[in-house]
Design a protein around this motif. Structure first.
Motif, PDB file in Angstrom:
ATOM      1  N   ALA A 112       0.833  -1.205   0.000  1.00 56.98           N
ATOM      2  CA  ALA A 112       0.000   0.000   0.000  1.00 56.98           C
ATOM      3  C   ALA A 112       0.868   1.255   0.000  1.00 56.98           C
ATOM      4  CB  ALA A 112      -0.928   0.000   1.213  1.00 56.98           C
ATOM      5  N   GLY A 113       1.943   1.227   0.782  1.00 58.43           N
ATOM      6  CA  GLY A 113       2.857   2.366   0.809  1.00 58.43           C
ATOM      7  C   GLY A 113       3.490   2.601  -0.548  1.00 58.43           C
ATOM      8  N   ARG A 114       3.897   1.540  -1.217  1.00 58.79           N
ATOM      9  CA  ARG A 114       4.479   1.655  -2.551  1.00 58.79           C
ATOM     10  C   ARG A 114       3.447   2.167  -3.549  1.00 58.79           C
ATOM     11  NH1 ARG A 114       9.063   1.458  -5.096  1.00 58.79           N
ATOM     12  NH2 ARG A 114       8.478  -0.246  -6.519  1.00 58.79           N
ATOM     13  N   ALA A 115       2.201   1.725  -3.402  1.00 54.81           N
ATOM     14  CA  ALA A 115       1.149   2.198  -4.303  1.00 54.81           C
ATOM     15  C   ALA A 115       0.955   3.701  -4.153  1.00 54.81           C
ATOM     16  CB  ALA A 115      -0.157   1.461  -4.021  1.00 54.81           C
ATOM     17  N   ALA A 116       1.042   4.198  -2.912  1.00 57.43           N
ATOM     18  CA  ALA A 116       0.900   5.638  -2.681  1.00 57.43           C
ATOM     19  C   ALA A 116       2.030   6.418  -3.336  1.00 57.43           C
ATOM     20  CB  ALA A 116       0.866   5.926  -1.176  1.00 57.43           C
ATOM     21  N   GLN A 117       3.215   5.805  -3.426  1.00 54.68           N
ATOM     22  CA  GLN A 117       4.359   6.456  -4.055  1.00 54.68           C
ATOM     23  C   GLN A 117       4.245   6.477  -5.577  1.00 54.68           C
ATOM     24  OE1 GLN A 117       7.646   4.101  -2.623  1.00 54.68           O
ATOM     25  NE2 GLN A 117       7.979   5.410  -0.836  1.00 54.68           N
ATOM     26  N   ARG A 118       3.418   5.579  -6.113  1.00 52.62           N
ATOM     27  CA  ARG A 118       3.366   5.388  -7.569  1.00 52.62           C
ATOM     28  C   ARG A 118       2.019   5.836  -8.148  1.00 52.62           C
ATOM     29  NH1 ARG A 118       6.401   1.371  -9.961  1.00 52.62           N
ATOM     30  NH2 ARG A 118       4.521   0.424 -10.848  1.00 52.62           N
ATOM     31  N   SER A 208      -3.895  10.146  -1.619  1.00 55.66           N
ATOM     32  CA  SER A 208      -3.231  11.363  -1.137  1.00 55.66           C
ATOM     33  C   SER A 208      -1.727  11.315  -1.396  1.00 55.66           C
ATOM     34  CB  SER A 208      -3.476  11.539   0.366  1.00 55.66           C
ATOM     35  OG  SER A 208      -2.735  10.587   1.115  1.00 55.66           O
ATOM     36  N   GLY A 209      -1.226  10.133  -1.719  1.00 55.94           N
ATOM     37  CA  GLY A 209       0.204   9.983  -1.942  1.00 55.94           C
ATOM     38  C   GLY A 209       1.009   9.913  -0.660  1.00 55.94           C
ATOM     39  N   ASP A 210       0.342   9.752   0.456  1.00 56.46           N
ATOM     40  CA  ASP A 210       0.998   9.720   1.769  1.00 56.46           C
ATOM     41  C   ASP A 210       1.374   8.277   2.097  1.00 56.46           C
ATOM     42  OD1 ASP A 210       1.625   9.687   4.517  1.00 56.46           O
ATOM     43  OD2 ASP A 210       0.296  11.368   4.923  1.00 56.46           O
ATOM     44  N   THR A 211       2.646   7.954   1.988  1.00 56.86           N
ATOM     45  CA  THR A 211       3.113   6.584   2.200  1.00 56.86           C
ATOM     46  C   THR A 211       2.799   6.084   3.599  1.00 56.86           C
ATOM     47  OG1 THR A 211       4.924   6.885   0.624  1.00 56.86           O
ATOM     48  CG2 THR A 211       5.127   5.062   2.189  1.00 56.86           C
ATOM     49  N   ASP A 212       3.118   6.880   4.600  1.00 61.56           N
ATOM     50  CA  ASP A 212       2.887   6.454   5.988  1.00 61.56           C
ATOM     51  C   ASP A 212       1.398   6.230   6.263  1.00 61.56           C
ATOM     52  OD1 ASP A 212       5.583   6.560   6.506  1.00 61.56           O
ATOM     53  OD2 ASP A 212       5.517   8.575   7.376  1.00 61.56           O
ATOM     54  N   ALA A 213       0.548   7.114   5.729  1.00 59.80           N
ATOM     55  CA  ALA A 213      -0.892   6.966   5.937  1.00 59.80           C
ATOM     56  C   ALA A 213      -1.409   5.707   5.257  1.00 59.80           C
ATOM     57  CB  ALA A 213      -1.630   8.195   5.402  1.00 59.80           C
ATOM     58  N   ALA A 214      -0.877   5.390   4.071  1.00 55.34           N
ATOM     59  CA  ALA A 214      -1.302   4.188   3.350  1.00 55.34           C
ATOM     60  C   ALA A 214      -0.890   2.933   4.103  1.00 55.34           C
ATOM     61  CB  ALA A 214      -0.718   4.189   1.937  1.00 55.34           C
ATOM     62  N   VAL A 215       0.343   2.925   4.614  1.00 52.24           N
ATOM     63  CA  VAL A 215       0.822   1.778   5.402  1.00 52.24           C
ATOM     64  C   VAL A 215      -0.061   1.589   6.623  1.00 52.24           C
ATOM     65  CG1 VAL A 215       2.708   0.933   6.853  1.00 52.24           C
ATOM     66  CG2 VAL A 215       3.203   1.924   4.607  1.00 52.24           C
ATOM     67  N   ASN A 216      -0.354   2.687   7.323  1.00 50.74           N
ATOM     68  CA  ASN A 216      -1.178   2.610   8.529  1.00 50.74           C
ATOM     69  C   ASN A 216      -2.602   2.158   8.218  1.00 50.74           C
ATOM     70  OD1 ASN A 216      -1.632   3.295  11.477  1.00 50.74           O
ATOM     71  ND2 ASN A 216      -3.127   4.655  10.521  1.00 50.74           N
ATOM     72  N   ALA A 217      -3.188   2.691   7.131  1.00 52.42           N
ATOM     73  CA  ALA A 217      -4.563   2.332   6.778  1.00 52.42           C
ATOM     74  C   ALA A 217      -4.682   0.850   6.435  1.00 52.42           C
ATOM     75  CB  ALA A 217      -5.045   3.190   5.605  1.00 52.42           C
ATOM     76  N   MET A 218      -3.695   0.330   5.722  1.00 55.06           N
ATOM     77  CA  MET A 218      -3.738  -1.096   5.389  1.00 55.06           C
ATOM     78  C   MET A 218      -3.548  -1.936   6.647  1.00 55.06           C
ATOM     79  SD  MET A 218      -4.127  -3.528   3.167  1.00 55.06           S
ATOM     80  CE  MET A 218      -3.761  -3.068   1.460  1.00 55.06           C
TER      81      MET A 218
END
Length: 234
Positions: A112-118, A208-218
């Motif tokens: 999920a974090g990588r997806a936010a980066q891409r 939102s492109g927020d890696t940390d938020a994506a990692v946390n949400a998943m």
């Protein structure tokens, strides 16, 4: 144990046969019908499947039945036992259940974090579309009713895995068939509502492109799903 649910049901008015007779019988149709019997527990865990009786019940030849069972074996839903026949697989053991979620928690938050980066891959729009296509009903019961939710859950997660750009992670998670195995524990309307709410939060974090938020949400989503199902499994 329900060993041969087809016994005494091989007649023209069987609703399963009618479902198949509405259009040309294809292997995919037979596969979905048998999978539905497994998911709805008409073929409960560890039950023997009588291939001949099932073919009579569905009004089809043995060939599409065997093709469907071969696919279901790849899914981990049935297994061939030497000299005994074909059986549905047992539910995940407690340890298998915990191990599956442990592995998902290793891999999916990072994906999920990588997806936010891409975000240039268009993943935000893809996830938004999947959320918009999900039926609004939250009180569905039975396999047919929850099939849409199950498919949404699987496709939603797969879209994130693909967007991470790591093919090995995508393939490893696909081979788990985790959504099929977990669905057999049963769903309730509250589960569906929670899943959709968590998916929306996950979409917002990735978009939102927020890696940390994506990692946390998943992480929150997987831990919450695990805890909901853990109460039904243990």
């Amino acid at each position: 144990m329900l060993e041969e649910p087809a016994a005494g049901l091989a007649h023209e008015t069987d609703p399963l046969q009618a479902k198949l007779s509405r259009r040309a019988v294809l292997a995919d149709d037979v596969y979905e019908v048998i999978k539905g019997l497994i998911m709805d527990m008409e073929f409960p865990p560890s039950a023997r499947i009588n291939v001949d009786a099932l073919a009579r019940r569905l009004g089809v030849s043995i060939t599409p039945i065997r093709e469907a069972l071969s696919r279901l074996e790849s899914d981990g839903l049935v297994e061939k036992q030497p000299l005994k026949g074909i059986f549905t697989t047992p539910l995940l053991s407690e340890q298998e259940f915990e191990d599956m979620y442990e592995l998902r928690l290793y891999l999916e938050p990072a994906a999920a974090g990588r997806a936010a980066q891409r975000l240039s891959t268009g993943i935000g729009q893809r996830l938004r579309t999947l959320l918009d296509e999900l039926p609004a009903e939250t009180s569905l019961t039975g396999y047919d009713g929850f099939r849409a939710l199950m498919l949404h859950d699987a496709v939603f997660h797969q879209a994130i895995h693909v967007a991470s750009g790591n093919q090995m992670v995508t393939q490893a998670l696909a081979r788990l068939h985790c959504h099929l195995h977990l669905f057999r524990f049963g769903y309730e309307s509250a589960t569906g509502e929670a899943t959709v709410k968590e998916h929306r939060a996950l979409y917002q974090a990735i978009a939102s492109g927020d890696t940390d938020a994506a990692v946390n949400a998943m992480t929150v989503h997987l831990e919450s799903a695990r805890d909901r199902l853990r109460s039904r499994h243990h």
